[in-house]
Design an enzyme around this catalytic site. Sequence first.
Site, PDB file in Angstrom:
ATOM      1  N   ASP A 164       0.781  -1.256   0.000  1.00 47.80           N
ATOM      2  CA  ASP A 164       0.000   0.000   0.000  1.00 47.80           C
ATOM      3  C   ASP A 164       0.809   1.300   0.000  1.00 47.80           C
ATOM      4  O   ASP A 164       0.484   2.231   0.751  1.00 47.80           O
ATOM      5  CB  ASP A 164      -0.958   0.014   1.219  1.00 47.80           C
ATOM      6  CG  ASP A 164      -1.975  -1.124   1.196  1.00 47.80           C
ATOM      7  OD1 ASP A 164      -1.955  -1.929   0.256  1.00 47.80           O
ATOM      8  OD2 ASP A 164      -2.784  -1.215   2.148  1.00 47.80           O
TER       9      ASP A 164
ATOM     10  N   LYS B 123      -7.050  -4.957  -2.991  1.00 52.42           N
ATOM     11  CA  LYS B 123      -7.780  -5.522  -1.853  1.00 52.42           C
ATOM     12  C   LYS B 123      -8.681  -4.463  -1.249  1.00 52.42           C
ATOM     13  O   LYS B 123      -8.437  -3.261  -1.414  1.00 52.42           O
ATOM     14  CB  LYS B 123      -6.791  -6.056  -0.800  1.00 52.42           C
ATOM     15  CG  LYS B 123      -5.891  -4.966  -0.249  1.00 52.42           C
ATOM     16  CD  LYS B 123      -4.854  -5.516   0.692  1.00 52.42           C
ATOM     17  CE  LYS B 123      -3.962  -4.452   1.246  1.00 52.42           C
ATOM     18  NZ  LYS B 123      -4.638  -3.378   2.016  1.00 52.42           N
TER      19      LYS B 123
ATOM     20  N   CYS C 263      -1.862  -2.912   7.704  1.00 51.16           N
ATOM     21  CA  CYS C 263      -1.789  -3.826   6.565  1.00 51.16           C
ATOM     22  C   CYS C 263      -0.502  -4.652   6.528  1.00 51.16           C
ATOM     23  O   CYS C 263      -0.535  -5.818   6.126  1.00 51.16           O
ATOM     24  CB  CYS C 263      -2.040  -3.073   5.270  1.00 51.16           C
ATOM     25  SG  CYS C 263      -3.770  -2.560   5.164  1.00 51.16           S
TER      26      CYS C 263
END
Length: 203
Positions: free
Chosen positions: A13, A111, A156
């Site tokens: 990310d 995601k 994450c």
Amino acid sequence: MVQAMSELLLVIDIQNDFCPGGALAVDRGHEIIAPVNGAMHNYSSVVLTQDWHPKHHSSFASQHAQKNPLDTIEMSYGSQVLWPDHCVQGSEGANFHPNLNVDRADLILRKGFNPDVDSYSAFFENDKTTPTGLHGYLQNKNITSIDLVGLATDFCVFYSAMDACKLGYSVTVLDHMTRAIDLNGSLETARKTLLEMGVTWGA
Ligand code: VGL
Ligand code: ZN
């Protein structure tokens, strides 16, 4: 075909919204980009994840009456932190940071696109049962060892590292290539939990 054992760099990310100026900015998040780009050359495989939410995602505080970002609520799958709107599909904030070397990646995994379920981990949605497909991809490529970098360390990166460990991979978090949100001690909890599981906290 027989393949050699190989190692993955899993880059979590590194998107505009998680960097300074973004909707869910991680303090000094952009500092990791140059070292991550440099590290990419040391791996047989590089996978990037991209948080990719529909506009009205259930993890957004804006979707719940009388709730603010960083409040926690109970969802069907357990407790869920509520976030400011971020990484909305197709938005500038959802794009990878312009300095990230995306060309080196062999897979970009999105995601968090299920409107009702968040997905911190690169392997399973937050219901802990819906797979993203990454495990199958890595098994097909004979990858047994994963180094993790990216944003945020305590969300994450943490959940991805936990799942990778549970799935039997040899896992290292490269601490200097991550930055944390650090909500109520979440960074220390993440680090301790991973160390207890046998994840390496590397430099
Ligand atoms: C993340 C909160 C919400 C992360 C993603 O990438 O760590 N954190 N969505
Ligand atoms: Zn998100």
